[in-house]
Design an enzyme around this catalytic site. Structure first.
Site, short mmCIF file in Angstrom:
data_model
loop_
_atom_site.label_atom_id
_atom_site.label_comp_id
_atom_site.label_asym_id
_atom_site.label_seq_id
_atom_site.Cartn_x
_atom_site.Cartn_y
_atom_site.Cartn_z
N GLY A 362 -23.05 -8.01 -21.09
CA GLY A 362 -22.50 -6.82 -20.46
C GLY A 362 -21.69 -7.16 -19.23
O GLY A 362 -21.73 -8.28 -18.72
N PHE A 366 -20.76 -5.91 -10.38
CA PHE A 366 -21.04 -7.11 -9.61
C PHE A 366 -20.98 -8.37 -10.44
O PHE A 366 -21.40 -9.42 -10.00
CB PHE A 366 -22.42 -6.99 -8.94
CG PHE A 366 -22.42 -6.11 -7.74
CD1 PHE A 366 -22.23 -6.65 -6.48
CD2 PHE A 366 -22.58 -4.74 -7.85
CE1 PHE A 366 -22.22 -5.85 -5.36
CE2 PHE A 366 -22.57 -3.94 -6.74
CZ PHE A 366 -22.39 -4.49 -5.49
N GLY A 367 -20.48 -8.31 -11.66
CA GLY A 367 -20.33 -9.52 -12.42
C GLY A 367 -20.66 -9.35 -13.89
O GLY A 367 -20.96 -8.25 -14.37
N VAL A 369 -22.90 -10.67 -17.37
CA VAL A 369 -24.22 -11.16 -17.75
C VAL A 369 -24.13 -11.82 -19.12
O VAL A 369 -23.60 -11.23 -20.07
CB VAL A 369 -25.26 -10.03 -17.78
CG1 VAL A 369 -26.64 -10.60 -18.11
CG2 VAL A 369 -25.30 -9.29 -16.44
N ASP A 481 -33.37 3.16 -7.60
CA ASP A 481 -32.29 3.33 -8.59
C ASP A 481 -32.88 3.31 -10.01
O ASP A 481 -32.43 2.56 -10.87
CB ASP A 481 -31.25 2.22 -8.42
CG ASP A 481 -29.96 2.53 -9.20
OD1 ASP A 481 -29.73 3.71 -9.51
OD2 ASP A 481 -29.22 1.59 -9.50
#
Length: 537
Positions: A362, A366-367, A369, A481
């Protein structure tokens, strides 16, 4: 006439007296209290948790179940003082153990202990080794002495490495510890022993009441004599620790790595050396690792001439230099303290197939995976690549990543470690094969629909994870969250809470409004605008 009639009564009395004197005196006040087990096939031990005795006579403390613990005690109590106000008597113990893991690493270890009770039901597994929990660890009211064989380095207890022997008093911060191994009698040199090597080893524990000294010695099983020099020597008066009457036994625990802890033999004596264990009668450790096989390439290369060898060496040198630049990492001196939490970029590169798109799980803010498999341990992992362009706060950020990595609960996604390379930070997690919960709730996962039983199972799991975060860990962790996309499903469709990017960390009893947490320290290009640390996938 009375004399002949009394003879049978006298003989019966003498027989009963002889029978009473020949019975085992395990709590007597004399100096002969001792026992020896050369195997446990017919032993009458007190067992709980995962502990059991195998048909071959092995005492199996943990059976490979993750995050479990087991205890085994000699059934009879020992009277440790020879008078009500006297000091603890000298004693000696010896045991043979073996640790087997399906990976190259094992967790977490085992202890031999002396405790006032055989009830350790309040203890916790993982880093607490089945001895203590987060509330009573270190309390003087525990009255427990233990020798730990620890295969995991826990910074919270001040562990020296991931392969050590320690003397513990009422807690897991060892009074003294040393890397596992032994000193040679001939030249005094130290030789390292790997606790999780799947080989049997012997340990001796001796307490001298006159010197108030505890000595721990160990050696491989093929050594015929006990080494003269112990690896750990600690001065401590156990009279201030142990109760008059206590029990001696073993405890063990595992973490997220499947590990089996075994005891093969055991002996104990009061006021004298422990009886010799008959090594020839000990059961064998199970063997579950394949034997090495010769490579056909080796058989071909060996006859090759000198010229080909030189060419090969030149090619290898060229590849090594090229590989050095390909796998170059960013390392600072202060990162040494984080030890095994750091992965090499080379291992992560090969695990993910060079971060190929086919392994992409995915993409987030933030980056990316990626899924992968570590070559040596065959452990399935998920690797998140987070970009960063600032060194400010990096040390604090990684220190808190390691802190979060100590969270041990079956309903949380385990953070295994990190790696730094050029302009990116790589975070390593345990792989969750069934993806995130939102794909199932919204019909994105091959039209698979969760049953109500499965949904309830996920809800219970996440609730258990939150209870651990809020009340059971050493700090209070507020996630902040919780949503379906942050709930991942393992291979048994159990819910695991991930993505601690907005979480806050504070001490128990502290108002969270006055705690800044760790989320503001992410050294990324987005940290300044969103003040967020993404530490799970």
């Amino acid at each position: 006439m009375a004399r002949p009639n009394m003879k049978p009564i006298v003989l019966l009395f003498l027989k009963l007296l002889l029978i009473g004197l020949s019975a085992p005196q395990l709590i007597a006040g004399d100096e002969t209290q001792k026992f020896v087990y050369s195997g446990f096939a017919s032993a009458n031990l007190t067992l709980d948790g995962t502990a059991s005795v195998t048909p071959s006579g092995l005492l199996e403390l943990t059976n490979g179940t993750v995050m479990s613990m087991g205890h085994a005690f000699h059934p009879a109590p020992l009277r440790l003082r020879d008078s009500p106000n006297g000091s603890i008597q000298s004693f000696s113990a010896s045991f043979v153990f073996g640790i087997i893991s399906i990976y190259d690493v094992s967790s977490h270890g085992l202890t031999m202990l002396v405790a006032p009770s055989k009830d350790l039901s309040k203890a916790m597994p993982v880093q607490y080794l089945g001895l203590f929990n987060g509330l009573n660890n270190g309390n003087t009211t525990n009255h427990i002495f233990a020798v730990e064989l620890d295969t995991w380095q826990n910074a919270e207890f001040g562990d020296i490495d991931y392969n050590h022997v320690g003397v513990d008093i009422n807690g897991l911060s060892s009074e003294k510890s040393h890397t596992a191994g032994f000193f040679h009698d001939q030249n005094g040199t130290f030789e390292n022993l790997t606790l999780g090597s799947q080989e049997a080893m012997q340990v001796w524990v001796d307490y001298d009441r006159e010197k108030t000294q505890i000595d721990v010695t160990m050696a491989p099983l093929n050594m015929t004599t006990k080494p003269k020099r112990p690896i750990v020597s600690a001065r401590y008066n156990l009279s201030a620790v142990l109760k008059d009457v206590a029990y001696i036994g073993f405890s063990s625990s595992t973490g997220t790595i499947k590990t089996q802890h075994y005891v093969l033999g055991w002996s104990f004596a009061m006021n004298g050396p422990a009886p010799v264990i008959n090594l020839s009668m000990l059961p064998k450790l199970p063997r579950d690792h394949p034997k090495g096989r010769r490579s056909w390439v080796l058989d071909i290369v060996l006859p090759v001439g000198t010229a080909v060898v030189l060419l090969s060496l030149g090619a290898i040198a060229f590849l090594l230099v090229r590989r050095h630049f390909r796998y170059a990492e960013v390392r600072d001196n202060w990162e040494v303290e984080f030890g095994p939490h750091r992965f090499s970029y080379k291992d992560l590169y090969h695990a993910t197939g060079g971060f190929e798109d086919k392994n992409l799980l995915g993409v987030g803010g933030f980056g990316r995976v990626y899924k992968g498999v570590l070559q040596k341990s065959r452990l399935k992992i998920a690797v998140k690549r987070v970009s960063h362009d600032s060194k400010q706060g990096m040390k604090e950020f990684i220190a808190e990543i390691v802190s979060i990595g100590r969270l041990q609960n079956r309903n949380l996604v385990p953070l295994l470690g990190y790696c730094r390379r050029k302009g990116e930070l790589l975070l390593v997690y345990e792989y969750m094969p069934n993806g995130s919960l939102d794909k199932y709730l919204h019909g994105k996962e091959d039209n698979t629909i969760l049953s109500w039983a499965q949904r309830f199972q996920v809800i219970k799991g996440i609730a258990s994870g939150l209870l651990y975060l809020h009340e059971e860990w050493e700090k209070v962790v507020v996630h902040r969250d919780i949503k379906a996309s942050n709930v991942l499903l393992d291979n048994e469709m159990n819910g695991r809470l991930g993505d601690f990017g907005l979480a806050r960390l504070y001490d128990h009893g502290i108002d969270p409004d006055y705690t800044c947490g760790w989320h503001h320290r992410l050294p990324s290009s987005r940290a300044g605008t969103q003040r967020k640390c993404h530490s799970s996938y």
